[in-house]
Write a protein that holds these residues in place. Sequence first.
Motif, PDB file in Angstrom:
ATOM      1  N   PHE A 190      -5.826   1.399  -3.843  1.00 21.00           N
ATOM      2  CA  PHE A 190      -4.523   1.719  -3.296  1.00 21.00           C
ATOM      3  C   PHE A 190      -3.957   0.608  -2.422  1.00 21.00           C
ATOM      4  O   PHE A 190      -3.085   0.841  -1.601  1.00 21.00           O
ATOM      5  CB  PHE A 190      -4.606   3.022  -2.486  1.00 21.00           C
ATOM      6  CG  PHE A 190      -5.124   4.167  -3.307  1.00 21.00           C
ATOM      7  CD1 PHE A 190      -4.293   4.835  -4.186  1.00 21.00           C
ATOM      8  CD2 PHE A 190      -6.447   4.557  -3.220  1.00 21.00           C
ATOM      9  CE1 PHE A 190      -4.769   5.874  -4.963  1.00 21.00           C
ATOM     10  CE2 PHE A 190      -6.931   5.594  -3.996  1.00 21.00           C
ATOM     11  CZ  PHE A 190      -6.086   6.252  -4.865  1.00 21.00           C
ATOM     12  N   ILE A 191      -4.476  -0.608  -2.615  1.00 22.19           N
ATOM     13  CA  ILE A 191      -3.976  -1.758  -1.857  1.00 22.19           C
ATOM     14  C   ILE A 191      -4.008  -2.993  -2.754  1.00 22.19           C
ATOM     15  O   ILE A 191      -4.973  -3.218  -3.489  1.00 22.19           O
ATOM     16  CB  ILE A 191      -4.823  -2.020  -0.590  1.00 22.19           C
ATOM     17  CG1 ILE A 191      -4.732  -0.846   0.387  1.00 22.19           C
ATOM     18  CG2 ILE A 191      -4.354  -3.289   0.113  1.00 22.19           C
ATOM     19  CD1 ILE A 191      -5.584  -0.999   1.616  1.00 22.19           C
ATOM     20  N   ASP A 248      -3.651   5.913   4.905  1.00 22.43           N
ATOM     21  CA  ASP A 248      -5.026   5.818   4.438  1.00 22.43           C
ATOM     22  C   ASP A 248      -5.300   6.928   3.431  1.00 22.43           C
ATOM     23  O   ASP A 248      -4.636   7.967   3.415  1.00 22.43           O
ATOM     24  CB  ASP A 248      -6.004   5.929   5.607  1.00 22.43           C
ATOM     25  CG  ASP A 248      -5.926   4.721   6.527  1.00 22.43           C
ATOM     26  OD1 ASP A 248      -5.660   3.626   6.033  1.00 22.43           O
ATOM     27  OD2 ASP A 248      -6.130   4.896   7.747  1.00 22.43           O
ATOM     28  N   ALA A 279       2.326  -3.314   4.085  1.00 27.43           N
ATOM     29  CA  ALA A 279       1.260  -2.909   5.003  1.00 27.43           C
ATOM     30  C   ALA A 279       1.394  -3.615   6.353  1.00 27.43           C
ATOM     31  O   ALA A 279       1.978  -4.692   6.445  1.00 27.43           O
ATOM     32  CB  ALA A 279      -0.105  -3.225   4.385  1.00 27.43           C
ATOM     33  N   TRP A 315      -2.595  -2.311  -7.707  1.00 27.72           N
ATOM     34  CA  TRP A 315      -3.636  -1.576  -6.986  1.00 27.72           C
ATOM     35  C   TRP A 315      -4.899  -1.391  -7.824  1.00 27.72           C
ATOM     36  O   TRP A 315      -5.966  -1.137  -7.276  1.00 27.72           O
ATOM     37  CB  TRP A 315      -3.121  -0.200  -6.553  1.00 27.72           C
ATOM     38  CG  TRP A 315      -2.068  -0.239  -5.491  1.00 27.72           C
ATOM     39  CD1 TRP A 315      -1.678  -1.310  -4.745  1.00 27.72           C
ATOM     40  CD2 TRP A 315      -1.254   0.856  -5.058  1.00 27.72           C
ATOM     41  NE1 TRP A 315      -0.673  -0.964  -3.879  1.00 27.72           N
ATOM     42  CE2 TRP A 315      -0.391   0.361  -4.054  1.00 27.72           C
ATOM     43  CE3 TRP A 315      -1.157   2.198  -5.423  1.00 27.72           C
ATOM     44  CZ2 TRP A 315       0.543   1.174  -3.395  1.00 27.72           C
ATOM     45  CZ3 TRP A 315      -0.218   2.996  -4.784  1.00 27.72           C
ATOM     46  CH2 TRP A 315       0.615   2.493  -3.777  1.00 27.72           C
ATOM     47  N   TRP A 374       0.858  -1.186   0.000  1.00 25.56           N
ATOM     48  CA  TRP A 374       0.000   0.000   0.000  1.00 25.56           C
ATOM     49  C   TRP A 374       0.897   1.240   0.000  1.00 25.56           C
ATOM     50  O   TRP A 374       2.127   1.131   0.022  1.00 25.56           O
ATOM     51  CB  TRP A 374      -0.970  -0.046   1.189  1.00 25.56           C
ATOM     52  CG  TRP A 374      -0.369   0.224   2.558  1.00 25.56           C
ATOM     53  CD1 TRP A 374       0.870  -0.102   3.016  1.00 25.56           C
ATOM     54  CD2 TRP A 374      -1.031   0.899   3.631  1.00 25.56           C
ATOM     55  NE1 TRP A 374       1.026   0.298   4.324  1.00 25.56           N
ATOM     56  CE2 TRP A 374      -0.122   0.933   4.723  1.00 25.56           C
ATOM     57  CE3 TRP A 374      -2.280   1.465   3.785  1.00 25.56           C
ATOM     58  CZ2 TRP A 374      -0.440   1.517   5.942  1.00 25.56           C
ATOM     59  CZ3 TRP A 374      -2.591   2.044   5.004  1.00 25.56           C
ATOM     60  CH2 TRP A 374      -1.687   2.066   6.069  1.00 25.56           C
ATOM     61  N   ILE A 388      -5.940  -8.586   2.176  1.00 28.63           N
ATOM     62  CA  ILE A 388      -6.792  -7.552   1.624  1.00 28.63           C
ATOM     63  C   ILE A 388      -8.249  -7.910   1.899  1.00 28.63           C
ATOM     64  O   ILE A 388      -8.563  -9.023   2.314  1.00 28.63           O
ATOM     65  CB  ILE A 388      -6.561  -7.382   0.109  1.00 28.63           C
ATOM     66  CG1 ILE A 388      -6.810  -8.707  -0.638  1.00 28.63           C
ATOM     67  CG2 ILE A 388      -5.144  -6.873  -0.162  1.00 28.63           C
ATOM     68  CD1 ILE A 388      -6.721  -8.580  -2.153  1.00 28.63           C
TER      69      ILE A 388
END
Length: 239
Positions: free
Chosen positions: A107-108, A43, A225, A103, A39, A230
């Motif tokens: 964004f992950i 956030d 991360a 991604w 990531w 996920i």
Amino acid sequence: CWTVRPALAQFGQAGPPPKPSGAVPRTSDGHPDLSGVWWPGRDIPVQTLRVGTSRAATEPRPGSFQSLYKPEAMAKWKSLSDKDDPALRCIPVAFGTSNVSVWGLGFIGQIVQTPKFVVMLTETYQGFKLIPVDGRPHRDDVAPSYRGDSVGRWDGDTLVVDTTNFTDDNWIYAEGNVSFHSEAFHVVERYRRTAANLLEVDATLEDPQVLTAPYKVPTQTLQLAPFDQIMELTCANVD
């Protein structure tokens, strides 16, 4: 429908660069282990996507993918706007809204590595890539797809991923960023785990049918991360 909008220019590269931490882990066959959830290291704010707004720019941003459009493609670019974004119909992007293909629209992403495959899982819209790394060629028995057909090889400690066989029904990016391509779209990515907590990615996008030259994507640095799975983040069309 909602979307995630990056607050950073070419997301993930604003502010001080992350510091390397820890040695690069390796698999039993000696290759760097790219496994993990990757990531941007923070956030991202979520905003409502406003559809149908006018586009202020009449020319592509200098140095962008779109700045390489051929004249006929440029004319098409000027005729489209955010309301034409295929992502509004739950169609995934061909590359990545933040210049990171794992991604996708979000964004992950998660990478799972085995001796024969590197599996890339995209959280947003639940996309995936199965990348064989055992020397096999591209498949010739599958139809063009949104994410294409990928094969990989190791160049020293760098994983090189070659992706072809795209459908032209989606865009390179989402969030109203008009970025259509043809079925000749071709992506070459290079993944390097530079530390236990960092993954560096370079990519070159080619499309001789609509671009005057290959587009070199700015180098992206992903961070490991603090979680190892996920989530499900799907899309549904609502009338």
